[in-house]
Design a protein around this motif. Structure first.
Motif, PDB file in Angstrom:
ATOM      1  N   ARG A   1       0.868  -1.240  -0.048  1.00  0.00           N
ATOM      2  CA  ARG A   1      -0.132   0.047   0.084  1.00  0.00           C
ATOM      3  C   ARG A   1       0.922   1.238  -0.018  1.00  0.00           C
ATOM      4  O   ARG A   1       0.669   2.253  -0.838  1.00  0.00           O
ATOM      5  N   LYS A   2       2.037   1.313   0.688  1.00  0.00           N
ATOM      6  CA  LYS A   2       2.860   2.394   0.840  1.00  0.00           C
ATOM      7  C   LYS A   2       3.508   2.695  -0.593  1.00  0.00           C
ATOM      8  O   LYS A   2       3.851   3.909  -1.017  1.00  0.00           O
ATOM      9  N   SER A   3       3.840   1.338  -1.156  1.00  0.00           N
ATOM     10  CA  SER A   3       4.536   1.527  -2.636  1.00  0.00           C
ATOM     11  C   SER A   3       3.610   2.163  -3.452  1.00  0.00           C
ATOM     12  O   SER A   3       4.021   3.352  -4.170  1.00  0.00           O
ATOM     13  N   ARG A   4       2.277   2.045  -3.458  1.00  0.00           N
ATOM     14  CA  ARG A   4       1.312   2.470  -4.372  1.00  0.00           C
ATOM     15  C   ARG A   4       1.151   4.056  -3.913  1.00  0.00           C
ATOM     16  O   ARG A   4       0.916   4.965  -4.876  1.00  0.00           O
ATOM     17  N   GLN A   5       1.056   4.290  -2.712  1.00  0.00           N
ATOM     18  CA  GLN A   5       0.723   5.703  -2.180  1.00  0.00           C
ATOM     19  C   GLN A   5       2.030   6.440  -2.638  1.00  0.00           C
ATOM     20  O   GLN A   5       1.680   7.621  -2.919  1.00  0.00           O
ATOM     21  N   MET A   6       3.145   6.216  -2.670  1.00  0.00           N
ATOM     22  CA  MET A   6       4.095   6.746  -2.973  1.00  0.00           C
ATOM     23  C   MET A   6       4.157   7.182  -4.315  1.00  0.00           C
ATOM     24  O   MET A   6       4.657   8.195  -4.863  1.00  0.00           O
ATOM     25  N   LEU A   7       3.847   6.190  -5.052  1.00  0.00           N
ATOM     26  CA  LEU A   7       3.748   6.367  -6.823  1.00  0.00           C
ATOM     27  C   LEU A   7       2.808   7.378  -6.850  1.00  0.00           C
ATOM     28  O   LEU A   7       2.923   8.050  -7.779  1.00  0.00           O
ATOM     29  N   ARG A   8       1.714   7.511  -6.085  1.00  0.00           N
ATOM     30  CA  ARG A   8       0.516   8.240  -6.581  1.00  0.00           C
ATOM     31  C   ARG A   8       1.056   9.759  -6.115  1.00  0.00           C
ATOM     32  O   ARG A   8       0.699  10.783  -6.941  1.00  0.00           O
ATOM     33  N   ARG A   9       1.838   9.644  -5.067  1.00  0.00           N
ATOM     34  CA  ARG A   9       2.370  11.120  -4.488  1.00  0.00           C
ATOM     35  C   ARG A   9       3.264  11.453  -5.820  1.00  0.00           C
ATOM     36  O   ARG A   9       3.196  12.798  -6.002  1.00  0.00           O
ATOM     37  N   ALA A  10       3.951  10.678  -6.352  1.00  0.00           N
ATOM     38  CA  ALA A  10       5.062  11.256  -7.182  1.00  0.00           C
ATOM     39  C   ALA A  10       4.304  11.624  -8.579  1.00  0.00           C
ATOM     40  O   ALA A  10       4.547  12.784  -9.030  1.00  0.00           O
ATOM     41  N   THR A  11       3.359  10.847  -8.876  1.00  0.00           N
ATOM     42  CA  THR A  11       2.827  11.286 -10.223  1.00  0.00           C
ATOM     43  C   THR A  11       1.841  12.549 -10.033  1.00  0.00           C
ATOM     44  O   THR A  11       1.867  13.530 -10.937  1.00  0.00           O
ATOM     45  N   SER A  12       1.514  12.946  -8.931  1.00  0.00           N
ATOM     46  CA  SER A  12       0.589  13.978  -8.580  1.00  0.00           C
ATOM     47  C   SER A  12       1.363  15.329  -8.325  1.00  0.00           C
ATOM     48  O   SER A  12       1.182  16.347  -8.421  1.00  0.00           O
ATOM     49  N   SER A  13       2.625  15.196  -7.661  1.00  0.00           N
ATOM     50  CA  SER A  13       3.568  16.133  -7.383  1.00  0.00           C
ATOM     51  C   SER A  13       4.046  16.829  -8.878  1.00  0.00           C
ATOM     52  O   SER A  13       4.136  18.236  -8.464  1.00  0.00           O
ATOM     53  N   ASN A  14       4.255  16.208  -9.912  1.00  0.00           N
ATOM     54  CA  ASN A  14       4.561  16.665 -10.919  1.00  0.00           C
ATOM     55  C   ASN A  14       4.116  15.798 -12.251  1.00  0.00           C
ATOM     56  O   ASN A  14       4.747  14.908 -12.631  1.00  0.00           O
ATOM     57  N   PRO A  15       2.818  15.965 -12.670  1.00  0.00           N
ATOM     58  CA  PRO A  15       2.194  15.306 -13.592  1.00  0.00           C
ATOM     59  C   PRO A  15       3.234  15.107 -14.911  1.00  0.00           C
ATOM     60  O   PRO A  15       2.947  14.127 -15.675  1.00  0.00           O
ATOM     61  N   SER A  16       4.182  16.015 -15.330  1.00  0.00           N
ATOM     62  CA  SER A  16       5.049  15.840 -16.409  1.00  0.00           C
ATOM     63  C   SER A  16       6.231  15.118 -15.985  1.00  0.00           C
ATOM     64  O   SER A  16       7.187  14.972 -16.861  1.00  0.00           O
ATOM     65  N   ALA A  17       6.373  14.776 -14.767  1.00  0.00           N
ATOM     66  CA  ALA A  17       7.707  13.944 -14.430  1.00  0.00           C
ATOM     67  C   ALA A  17       7.699  12.717 -15.165  1.00  0.00           C
ATOM     68  O   ALA A  17       6.545  11.977 -15.313  1.00  0.00           O
ATOM     69  N   ILE A  18       8.899  11.884 -15.011  1.00  0.00           N
ATOM     70  CA  ILE A  18       8.971  10.596 -15.294  1.00  0.00           C
ATOM     71  C   ILE A  18       8.998   9.891 -13.982  1.00  0.00           C
ATOM     72  O   ILE A  18       9.612  10.045 -13.116  1.00  0.00           O
ATOM     73  N   VAL A  19       8.013   8.815 -13.985  1.00  0.00           N
ATOM     74  CA  VAL A  19       7.921   8.153 -12.921  1.00  0.00           C
ATOM     75  C   VAL A  19       8.100   6.503 -12.818  1.00  0.00           C
ATOM     76  O   VAL A  19       7.512   5.762 -13.699  1.00  0.00           O
ATOM     77  N   ALA A  20       9.166   6.176 -12.081  1.00  0.00           N
ATOM     78  CA  ALA A  20       9.708   4.694 -12.096  1.00  0.00           C
ATOM     79  C   ALA A  20       9.250   4.005 -10.800  1.00  0.00           C
ATOM     80  O   ALA A  20       9.792   4.429  -9.689  1.00  0.00           O
ATOM     81  N   ALA A  21       8.823   2.754 -11.065  1.00  0.00           N
ATOM     82  CA  ALA A  21       8.658   1.826  -9.983  1.00  0.00           C
ATOM     83  C   ALA A  21       9.478   0.636 -10.152  1.00  0.00           C
ATOM     84  O   ALA A  21       9.515  -0.001 -11.137  1.00  0.00           O
ATOM     85  N   VAL A  22      10.462   0.402  -9.020  1.00  0.00           N
ATOM     86  CA  VAL A  22      11.140  -0.732  -9.245  1.00  0.00           C
ATOM     87  C   VAL A  22      11.426  -1.699  -8.077  1.00  0.00           C
ATOM     88  O   VAL A  22      10.626  -1.423  -6.989  1.00  0.00           O
ATOM     89  N   GLY A  23      11.781  -2.762  -7.840  1.00  0.00           N
ATOM     90  CA  GLY A  23      11.788  -3.519  -6.754  1.00  0.00           C
ATOM     91  C   GLY A  23      10.720  -4.894  -6.647  1.00  0.00           C
ATOM     92  O   GLY A  23      10.156  -5.227  -7.384  1.00  0.00           O
ATOM     93  N   CYS A  24      10.787  -5.139  -5.242  1.00  0.00           N
ATOM     94  CA  CYS A  24       9.990  -6.536  -5.185  1.00  0.00           C
ATOM     95  C   CYS A  24       8.488  -6.345  -5.295  1.00  0.00           C
ATOM     96  O   CYS A  24       7.960  -7.195  -5.928  1.00  0.00           O
ATOM     97  N   TYR A  25       7.980  -5.147  -4.947  1.00  0.00           N
ATOM     98  CA  TYR A  25       6.460  -5.232  -5.387  1.00  0.00           C
ATOM     99  C   TYR A  25       6.129  -5.214  -7.012  1.00  0.00           C
ATOM    100  O   TYR A  25       5.407  -6.023  -7.291  1.00  0.00           O
TER     101      TYR A  25
END
Ligand code: SF4
Length: 435
Positions: free
Chosen positions: A43-67
């Motif tokens: 859940r925290k991983s998803r929350q962090m990703l959503r935070r990243a995408t909403s902080s700067n909608p034009s940014a590149i967002v990468a998710a890596v690792g176990c989840y």
């Protein structure tokens, strides 16, 4: 392990001219190194990703690792996530970020790339840059990845795959780089560290590796991360006992102090075996700190099972324990077992063990009043003039003050005569002598 890998990813970007900013600051690229060890981690991983995408909608967002490794589709479906990488290809992150940037510039609105390789065959040892900024005195060195033990509650073998070890000559090379960068303590880490060398049969094991590292020149100490109790050998204990350069600290995950539950967990030891091991460790390595992990609320854990765990732990002089609440991980055997425990009950059991942990920690620390400990000085603290804090080899936080005019001890070993104990920290005075 995740901390070590996150530091390695930062280094990857820094080495290519990127500037690292805090997660709350606007950025062009966000990277979330995800965890899946519990459903809360997901859940925290998803929350962090959503935070990243909403902080700067034009940014590149990468998710890596176990989840990402175990739920690639789910992560890729999160709006705004551009890159998904599992646990084998994070070294390619930069290349993929640059590819997404190119595709965005070319007008593609939502580029998405996913690299999640299966772990079934022979997974590779992921080669990431060595994070060695020298800012701290302690460094983590990943020597092993993967686990094949399949404890019934654990998702990690599915997220990390089979055991693979960093070749000994590379471990030595990286170890020396860390020493050259100014680190004085190196923590050898892995997912199943005591299985080091399993994939290099007849060549080396953890004891052999330790012996090779101990031949290196320089002032340093080695700390071992979590080791499986059933894999602790007499030879390993002899190496730790005979070398002051190996920290007197063993993290031996217990998980439960009840034999029925241990069996259901597929843990390969009994409480009696664990007790014998603890007593042997205690006898062979005077002053050793034994820390452990314990899980509450495993399916079917009755009040009686929990009481057995509580009294088992209370009967041994642990330095500390990490308490975890069982979290069903889809795909594991335990997730399908009857007798799931309510969140309230898990919380109550966890609270009782955390209180026990506080008492054990204090009792352990108290044993060192009036003794001398060798402390690796880490940082100045604002509690008084010339006040410093560091960690002893047997995992105790120690505060000491230096007389005026003594050079800064950061990153060096200081002998401290222990005089007091307050709020879980030991206080003492430095004793100036050669080590
Ligand atoms: S030893 Fe058990 S708990 Fe530890 S990573 Fe492997 S399966 Fe998970």
């Amino acid at each position: 392990m995740n901390q070590q890998e996150t530091a390695a990813l930062k280094k990857l970007f820094q080495d290519h001219g990127y500037q690292i900013v805090g997660f709350n600051e606007p950025a062009d690229v966000y990277v979330v190194n995800t965890c899946t060890v519990t459903h809360i981690a997901d859940r925290k991983s998803r929350q962090m990703l959503r935070r990243a995408t909403s902080s700067n909608p034009s940014a590149i967002v990468a998710a890596v690792g176990c989840y990402c490794q175990v739920a690639a589709e789910e992560v890729l479906a999160i709006p705004g996530v551009n890159i998904v990488i599992g646990t084998q290809d994070r070294a390619r992150l930069l290349e993929l970020v640059e590819e997404v940037a190119r595709r965005k510039q070319a007008g593609e609105k939502y580029p998405k790339i996913s690299i999640v390789r299966t772990l079934e065959e022979k997974p590779v040892f992921e080669e990431l840059p060595l994070p060695c900024s020298g800012e701290r005195s302690r460094a983590f060195l990943k020597i092993e990845d993967g686990c094949e033990q399949f404890c019934s509650y654990c998702i990690i073998p599915y997220a990390r795959g089979k055991v693979r070890s960093l070749r000994p000559e590379l471990v030595k090379e990286r170890f020396q780089q860390l020493l050259a960068a100014g680190y004085r303590e190196v923590v050898l880490t892995g997912i199943h560290t005591s299985a080091y060398g399993k994939d290099l049969p007849g060549e080396i094991d953890l004891v052999g590796l330790l012996k090779q590292l101990l031949q290196l020149q320089g002032e340093f100490r080695i700390r071992l991360s979590s080791l499986e109790p059933a894999e602790i050998t007499q030879e390993l204990l002899e190496v730790i006992a005979s070398s002051p350069r190996v920290c007197r600290h063993l993290h031996l995950p217990l998980q439960s102090g009840d034999d029925e539950i241990l069996k259901l967990m597929h843990r390969p030891y009994t409480t009696e075996g664990y007790r014998r091991l603890f007593e042997k460790v205690w006898e062979m390595i005077p002053g050793v700190a034994v820390t452990t992990d314990v899980m509450v609320g495993f399916p079917g854990e009755t009040e009686k099972h929990f009481e057995n765990t509580y009294s088992f732990i209370a009967s041994l002089p642990f330095r500390g324990l990490h308490v975890f609440k069982y979290s069903p991980r889809p795909g594991t055997i335990a997730a399908g077992l009857p007798g799931q425990i309510s969140p309230e009950e898990k919380e109550e059991r966890s609270r009782r063990l955390r209180n026990l942990a506080k008492n054990l920690e204090e009792e352990f620390a108290r044993r060192f009043l009036g003794h001398k400990l060798v402390v690796l000085a880490e940082r100045r603290i604002p509690e008084g003039v010339g006040c410093w804090e560091g960690l002893s080899d047997n995992y105790l936080r120690v505060v000491f003050s230096l007389p005026l005019g003594v050079p800064k001890p950061q990153g060096s070993f200081v002998s401290v005569y222990i005089r007091g104990l307050r709020n879980g920290r030991l206080f003492g005075e430095p004793v100036f002598e050669e080590h």
